[in-house]
Design a protein around this motif. Structure first.
Motif, PDB file in Angstrom:
ATOM      1  N   ASP A 116       1.000  -1.167   0.005  1.00 57.42           N
ATOM      2  CA  ASP A 116      -0.115   0.170   0.161  1.00 57.42           C
ATOM      3  C   ASP A 116       0.901   1.465  -0.547  1.00 57.42           C
ATOM      4  O   ASP A 116       2.099   0.671  -0.188  1.00 57.42           O
ATOM      5  N   GLU A 117       0.564   2.236  -0.293  1.00 57.97           N
ATOM      6  CA  GLU A 117       0.951   3.385   0.114  1.00 57.97           C
ATOM      7  C   GLU A 117       2.099   3.476   0.767  1.00 57.97           C
ATOM      8  O   GLU A 117       3.516   4.153   0.177  1.00 57.97           O
ATOM      9  N   PHE A 118       1.875   3.218   2.281  1.00 57.66           N
ATOM     10  CA  PHE A 118       2.739   3.307   3.619  1.00 57.66           C
ATOM     11  C   PHE A 118       4.224   2.401   3.034  1.00 57.66           C
ATOM     12  O   PHE A 118       5.043   2.427   3.065  1.00 57.66           O
ATOM     13  N   ASN A 119       3.379   1.378   3.119  1.00 55.36           N
ATOM     14  CA  ASN A 119       4.171  -0.276   2.526  1.00 55.36           C
ATOM     15  C   ASN A 119       5.631   0.328   0.995  1.00 55.36           C
ATOM     16  O   ASN A 119       6.647   0.015   1.293  1.00 55.36           O
ATOM     17  N   MET A 120       5.265   1.456   0.787  1.00 54.32           N
ATOM     18  CA  MET A 120       5.747   1.410  -0.354  1.00 54.32           C
ATOM     19  C   MET A 120       7.142   2.729  -0.352  1.00 54.32           C
ATOM     20  O   MET A 120       7.749   2.598  -0.862  1.00 54.32           O
ATOM     21  N   ARG A 121       6.602   3.401   0.896  1.00 57.99           N
ATOM     22  CA  ARG A 121       7.374   4.481   1.150  1.00 57.99           C
ATOM     23  C   ARG A 121       8.430   3.954   2.147  1.00 57.99           C
ATOM     24  O   ARG A 121       9.634   4.116   1.939  1.00 57.99           O
TER      25      ARG A 121
END
Length: 202
Positions: A116-121
């Motif tokens: 998700d967006e958090f894991n991508m960062r």
């Protein structure tokens, strides 16, 4: 585009060298690359405006490479291409010269359930640290390997058949001066004696 052209030039140079070596080995005359190209299928009186080198490199070699790339593009859709490009970035050849964080992130986006967006960062930060650590390891590994080889070589002389019952602590104490001879060569016997005399009695 510049990167593709660079790879084409590298491929052309290696192919040209192999062809020239083959011709020399089998006594085949080499063409004069600087002469205007003469097309045997056309009238000899028609002068072309490019050299023999240009013909073989651009009209033949580059064109075949472009055909192959087009064939690959026709067989693989955008998703598959992103996946292959991402995997190719993890190739360790030439000290991870193909490593590209952005292409790996594009590949990760193909798995939205896992990233998700958090894991991508988080993944982007991990990849930055990963390539730094890997490059450091690649620089240190030859030195560490050489040190281990010297240590095993020293062990054969120190722990031999006559001295095979020495404890690990004593073995370490013997091996360090043996392996690091250049360092201990500058230490005088008097300094060593004074150091042991200054220690407390057991």
């Amino acid at each position: 585009m510049n990167r593709i052209l660079f790879k084409k030039n590298v491929g052309w140079d290696s192919l040209k060298e192999k062809v020239e070596a083959f011709c020399i080995k089998h006594s085949i005359p080499l063409p004069n690359y600087d002469e205007p190209y003469a097309n045997l299928g056309r009238s000899r009186r028609k002068v072309v405006d490019y050299t023999t080198l240009h013909h073989y490199r651009v009209n033949v070699f580059y064109k075949i490479v472009d055909w192959q790339l087009q064939e690959l593009n026709d067989h693989f859709n955008e998703v598959t291409s992103d996946l292959l490009n991402g995997v190719a970035c993890l190739n360790p050849i030439d000290t991870y010269s193909s490593f590209d964080i952005q292409k790996i992130l594009v590949m990760a986006k193909l798995y939205p359930d896992d990233f998700d967006e958090f894991n991508m960062r988080v993944l982007e930060n991990q990849l930055v640290n990963y390539i730094i650590d890997v490059l450091k390891f690649a620089l240190l590994l030859p030195i560490a390997t050489a040190s281990v080889q010297r240590a095993f070589s020293a062990m054969k002389y120190i722990k031999n058949d006559l001295q095979n019952r020495m404890v690990d602590e004593f073995l370490d104490g013997c091996m360090v001066p043996y392996v690091e001879k250049r360092v201990f060569k500058n230490i005088s016997n008097e300094c060593i004696i004074e150091t042991f005399q200054g220690k407390k009695h057991r």
